[in-house]
Design a protein around this motif. Structure first.
Motif, PDB file in Angstrom:
ATOM      1  N   GLY A 427     -18.182  11.409 -18.281  1.00 54.33           N
ATOM      2  CA  GLY A 427     -19.480  11.103 -17.686  1.00 54.33           C
ATOM      3  C   GLY A 427     -19.930   9.680 -17.990  1.00 54.33           C
ATOM      4  N   VAL A 428     -19.739   9.263 -19.255  1.00 54.95           N
ATOM      5  CA  VAL A 428     -20.095   7.893 -19.642  1.00 54.95           C
ATOM      6  C   VAL A 428     -19.278   6.884 -18.840  1.00 54.95           C
ATOM      7  N   LEU A 429     -17.980   7.153 -18.680  1.00 57.36           N
ATOM      8  CA  LEU A 429     -17.101   6.232 -17.951  1.00 57.36           C
ATOM      9  C   LEU A 429     -17.469   6.167 -16.467  1.00 57.36           C
ATOM     10  N   VAL A 430     -17.706   7.324 -15.843  1.00 64.56           N
ATOM     11  CA  VAL A 430     -18.051   7.340 -14.417  1.00 64.56           C
ATOM     12  C   VAL A 430     -19.367   6.596 -14.171  1.00 64.56           C
ATOM     13  N   GLU A 431     -20.351   6.824 -15.036  1.00 63.64           N
ATOM     14  CA  GLU A 431     -21.626   6.117 -14.891  1.00 63.64           C
ATOM     15  C   GLU A 431     -21.427   4.604 -15.016  1.00 63.64           C
ATOM     16  N   TYR A 432     -20.571   4.205 -15.944  1.00 64.86           N
ATOM     17  CA  TYR A 432     -20.273   2.789 -16.137  1.00 64.86           C
ATOM     18  C   TYR A 432     -19.563   2.209 -14.915  1.00 64.86           C
ATOM     19  N   LEU A 433     -18.630   2.963 -14.353  1.00 64.00           N
ATOM     20  CA  LEU A 433     -17.881   2.484 -13.194  1.00 64.00           C
ATOM     21  C   LEU A 433     -18.774   2.367 -11.965  1.00 64.00           C
ATOM     22  N   LEU A 434     -19.687   3.302 -11.787  1.00 62.74           N
ATOM     23  CA  LEU A 434     -20.602   3.242 -10.647  1.00 62.74           C
ATOM     24  C   LEU A 434     -21.485   2.000 -10.711  1.00 62.74           C
ATOM     25  N   ARG A 435     -21.753   1.527 -11.932  1.00 70.34           N
ATOM     26  CA  ARG A 435     -22.574   0.327 -12.093  1.00 70.34           C
ATOM     27  C   ARG A 435     -21.759  -0.954 -12.017  1.00 70.34           C
ATOM     28  N   THR A 436     -20.544  -0.937 -12.550  1.00 70.69           N
ATOM     29  CA  THR A 436     -19.819  -2.199 -12.738  1.00 70.69           C
ATOM     30  C   THR A 436     -18.487  -2.291 -11.996  1.00 70.69           C
ATOM     31  N   ASP A 437     -17.894  -1.170 -11.592  1.00 66.80           N
ATOM     32  CA  ASP A 437     -16.544  -1.238 -11.021  1.00 66.80           C
ATOM     33  C   ASP A 437     -16.356  -0.118  -9.993  1.00 66.80           C
ATOM     34  N   ARG A 438     -17.060  -0.235  -8.871  1.00 65.77           N
ATOM     35  CA  ARG A 438     -16.955   0.798  -7.837  1.00 65.77           C
ATOM     36  C   ARG A 438     -15.570   0.817  -7.196  1.00 65.77           C
ATOM     37  N   LEU A 439     -14.850  -0.318  -7.280  1.00 62.05           N
ATOM     38  CA  LEU A 439     -13.495  -0.357  -6.737  1.00 62.05           C
ATOM     39  C   LEU A 439     -12.614   0.674  -7.421  1.00 62.05           C
ATOM     40  N   ALA A 440     -12.780   0.841  -8.740  1.00 61.12           N
ATOM     41  CA  ALA A 440     -11.980   1.820  -9.479  1.00 61.12           C
ATOM     42  C   ALA A 440     -12.266   3.235  -8.977  1.00 61.12           C
ATOM     43  N   ILE A 441     -13.533   3.529  -8.683  1.00 58.13           N
ATOM     44  CA  ILE A 441     -13.895   4.838  -8.148  1.00 58.13           C
ATOM     45  C   ILE A 441     -13.255   5.040  -6.780  1.00 58.13           C
ATOM     46  N   LEU A 442     -13.347   4.030  -5.923  1.00 58.94           N
ATOM     47  CA  LEU A 442     -12.778   4.136  -4.576  1.00 58.94           C
ATOM     48  C   LEU A 442     -11.264   4.300  -4.621  1.00 58.94           C
ATOM     49  N   LEU A 443     -10.599   3.540  -5.493  1.00 63.74           N
ATOM     50  CA  LEU A 443      -9.144   3.646  -5.611  1.00 63.74           C
ATOM     51  C   LEU A 443      -8.737   5.015  -6.161  1.00 63.74           C
TER      52      LEU A 443
END
Length: 485
Positions: A427-443
């Motif tokens: 959860g901490v990582l996903v929240e961080y990615l949504l703020r700073t690295d949406r490319l990682a979520i999309l990939l």
């Protein structure tokens, strides 16, 4: 016996299995993440690494019980395949396979600048940032030397793994012993230096407070990923039901001890503020501050750490080449990838096609943004750890009388705690990615979507193969009393 039906040869001993886990865990992470952890949590960076070791241990217990109960290569995928439905096990294998290959690309890219820096220390090349590209006349293009070195490292280790499991295991053992020895030298000089004798570790939380531990744990958790690689080669380890759990615990305990000693020396000599200011070069700067110059072969402390980083990235890269190919091999053998991926080479006895397939994706992953690739890898590992903890609970319920040479103590508390802690970090990582690295979520979503397409395509392929086999079988059957023409 055909290559389709052969099982891998058990050529790895307890030491080799342990070194695969340590080789993956004691990678470049300890060298580059210590300063970053100190920047977030100050002297409590020591606590951060200790707590991450505890968090990791809960899932390690689940891996140990499952590996002793289900002695099959493939790691978390093999366990999930035994317990869960077809599609769920495919997605687990698909995630793990990609996570290991992405990690391999990152280790290869980490090897290149460290190797160039090592050559620079001895005056062979200019500083890494000044090294230009190499022209390739055939395609009329230039390739950065760092990328060429990354490709070379992957190609060399892939060739070694393709030819011999024993050779790759021996290389892992030798490289890991070298880098651990380098860290032991670092710790020995550190604790005997005047700088460490006057070290101040208080106040433990100078400005940030105890809450700073959580984000620092999320940042450094990747440094503890690696013990799970041991279970990917289960069938290639002698007496796996006994040696795999031992190797998991030995690698975890040894790694935590090494990490705590290195971080304590770094904080105690350079100070939390100095370590934070140095960032990714924190360990190297700490070594330069207290180690003598003019050492044989190694000129100074900074050079020693660069030397250690070279071996760290190589051992971590070799470990994930082994792991990614074994996950692919296990999936191919189970019919969840092309059949050729699940076969052993007729001469070398290695999962040759699986190794080559993993290498292709690994090399292609070099083109991905480094930060996004690393975040994707961490996300998939955390998700897989949650599933493994769920798997051990489900297996206990469905097969209570199963032979379990090793059982988790205080069950079911450890796997439940493992699920909760890994969910928290996810959860901490996903929240961080949504703020700073949406490319990682999309990939990540894109890779899972590609997995769904691959699953459907493979199912159609298998159905056609079965139809062809059935039609050929039926054509050979002659009705009773009817003669062949």
């Amino acid at each position: 016996m055909s290559s389709r039906n052969r099982s891998p040869n058990a050529e790895l001993g307890l030491l080799d299995a342990t070194m695969i886990g340590m080789g993956a865990m004691i990678g470049a992470g300890i060298f580059v993440l210590t300063g970053l952890a100190a920047e977030i949590s100050g002297p409590a960076a020591i606590v951060v690494f200790a707590l991450n070791g505890v968090v990791t241990a809960f899932t390690g217990l689940s891996y140990a019980e499952l590996a002793a109960s289900i002695p099959k290569s493939g790691g978390g995928y093999a366990f999930v395949r035994e317990i869960f439905a077809d599609f769920a096990s495919f997605i687990m294998g698909w995630m793990l396979w990609f996570a290991y290959m992405i990690a391999g690309a990152l280790y290869a890219l980490g090897f290149a600048p460290n190797f160039l820096e090592l050559l620079h220390v001895y005056g062979v090349v200019a500083p890494p940032e000044e090294v230009g590209a190499i022209a390739v006349p055939v395609i009329e293009a230039s390739i950065p030397l760092s990328v060429l070195l990354a490709f070379t490292a992957v190609a060399g280790l892939v060739a070694l793994n393709a030819v011999s499991t024993a050779a790759s295991g021996s290389a892992e053992t030798i490289f890991t012993i070298i880098k651990v020895s380098i860290l032991v030298v670092f710790v020995a000089f550190g604790v005997t230096s005047p700088m460490f004798s006057s070290a101040e570790f208080q106040p433990l939380f100078p400005d940030t407070g105890p809450a700073s531990i959580l984000p620092a744990m999320g940042l450094t958790f990747i440094a503890f990923e690696g013990y799970d690689l041991i279970t990917t080669v289960t069938e290639e380890v002698e007496n796996p039901r006994e040696n795999i759990p031992k190797a998991i615990f030995l690698s975890l305990v040894a790694t935590v001890i090494v990490y705590l000693a290195v971080v304590a020396v770094a904080v105690g000599t350079l100070g939390a503020e100095g370590l934070a200011a140095a960032g990714e070069a924190g360990i190297a700067e700490a070594a330069t501050s207290f180690m003598p110059t003019g050492l044989p072969i190694i000129q100074n402390g900074g050079a020693l750490i660069v030397f250690g980083a070279v071996f760290s990235t190589l051992t971590a890269l070799n470990a994930v080449v082994i792991a990614s190919s074994r996950v692919a091999f296990s999936m191919g053998r189970e019919g969840q990838l092309l059949p050729s991926v699940g076969q052993l080479h007729h001469r070398y006895g290695t999962p040759f096609v699986a190794i080559l397939a993993s290498a292709v994706v690994m090399l292609g992953s070099v083109a991905l943004p480094t930060k996004s690739a690393g975040n994707m890898s961490s996300l998939f590992f955390l998700l897989s750890f949650i599933i493994v903890n769920v798997a051990v609970i489900r297996l206990r319920r469905e097969r209570p009388n199963m032979n379990r040479p090793y059982e988790i103590p205080f069950y079911p508390a450890p796997p439940l705690i493992g699920i909760a802690l890994n969910l928290l970090l996810t959860g901490v990582l996903v929240e961080y990615l949504l703020r700073t690295d949406r490319l990682a979520i999309l990939l990540s979503v894109g890779w899972l979507g590609l997995g769904g397409v691959a699953y459907l395509a493979l199912n159609r392929y298998r159905a056609r193969q079965n139809e062809t086999t059935d039609s050929m079988t039926n054509s050979e059957i002659t009705p009773e009393g009817e003669e062949h023409p």
